[in-house]
Design an enzyme around this catalytic site. Structure first.
Site, PDB file in Angstrom:
ATOM      1  N   HIS A 123      27.607  -2.517   4.854  1.00 58.13           N
ATOM      2  CA  HIS A 123      27.125  -1.355   4.119  1.00 58.13           C
ATOM      3  C   HIS A 123      28.300  -0.526   3.610  1.00 58.13           C
ATOM      4  CE1 HIS A 123      23.350  -2.320   6.201  1.00 58.13           C
ATOM      5  NE2 HIS A 123      22.739  -1.580   5.275  1.00 58.13           N
ATOM      6  N   LYS A 127      27.559   5.067   5.241  1.00 60.80           N
ATOM      7  CA  LYS A 127      26.439   4.878   6.161  1.00 60.80           C
ATOM      8  C   LYS A 127      26.879   5.256   7.562  1.00 60.80           C
ATOM      9  CE  LYS A 127      22.884   1.609   7.668  1.00 60.80           C
ATOM     10  NZ  LYS A 127      21.805   2.598   7.467  1.00 60.80           N
ATOM     11  N   GLY A 133      19.642  -0.220  10.907  1.00 55.84           N
ATOM     12  CA  GLY A 133      18.273  -0.412  11.362  1.00 55.84           C
ATOM     13  C   GLY A 133      17.748  -1.795  11.024  1.00 55.84           C
TER      14      GLY A 133
END
Length: 209
Positions: A123, A127, A133
């Protein structure tokens, strides 16, 4: 629907707001420092940060509004209990990209035949939570407590691969999000199905497909 978009100035919010309007929804944008007033609306959508998301959702539930949550890294169980007690729906998806949901489903099927797996999630450096998640949800579906490797670098959006190793072979199941436009269909689907969901917490777009 009349919806509040919490985090409308953020990376996802800047894409999601206009898309919701184009789909016929009436959008009230709420950013950092704005009054969190959602009374009388049909739903609140939260794409903020872990340190803000839990308080945002709790405040929206207190005002009697259903919630669609894309923020990860927050404790969902107590919020789900709060929603159920108020007769409200709390929907959360670790990833609103339909392709990511398929990636997780395919990984779950592959794990039945190739149980040795590891997960690599990548990511943007902004983040906050790691592992993501999506990676934690994938690990739960795959089973066997697979190792998760988190990468945070500029230039990335959201990417994940699940690697299954076997004697003489490697199976890789990968999904890449190149633009946050990928999250729009999933959010629109969640709003469409909101009235059909039971009070309390529902997790995952796969519950809607």
């Amino acid at each position: 629907m009349r919806v509040a978009l919490l985090g409308y100035r953020g990376k996802v919010g800047r894409v999601l707001g206009p898309a919701l309007g184009s789909a016929g929804h009436e959008v009230r944008g709420i950013g950092r420092g704005d009054p969190l007033d959602v009374r009388g609306l049909d739903a609140a959508i939260d794409f903020t940060a872990p340190e803000a998301g839990e308080g945002n959702v709790r405040a929206c539930l207190k005002q009697g509004v259903h919630c669609v949550v894309g923020t990860t890294g927050i404790e969902l169980a107590p919020l789900g209990s709060d929603a159920q007690g108020r007769g409200l729906v709390l929907f959360h998806a670790p990833n609103f990209a339909l392709g990511a949901v398929l990636m997780m489903r395919f990984a779950q099927e592959a794990a039945a035949y190739m149980p040795r797996a590891e997960i690599v999630e990548l990511h943007n450096e902004a983040k906050r939570d790691a592992p993501s998640g999506t990676a934690k949800a994938t690990a739960s579906l795959v089973g066997g407590d697979p190792a998760i490797h988190s990468v945070r670098l500029p230039g990335l959006v959201a990417h994940q691969e699940v690697l299954f190793g076997g004697d003489g072979q490697l199976l890789t199941i990968r999904h890449d999000t190149f633009s946050r436009d990928a999250f729009v269909p999933g959010v629109l689907l969640a709003l469409e199905k909101l009235a059909e969901l039971p009070p309390g917490l529902t997790v995952g777009l796969d519950a809607l497909l």
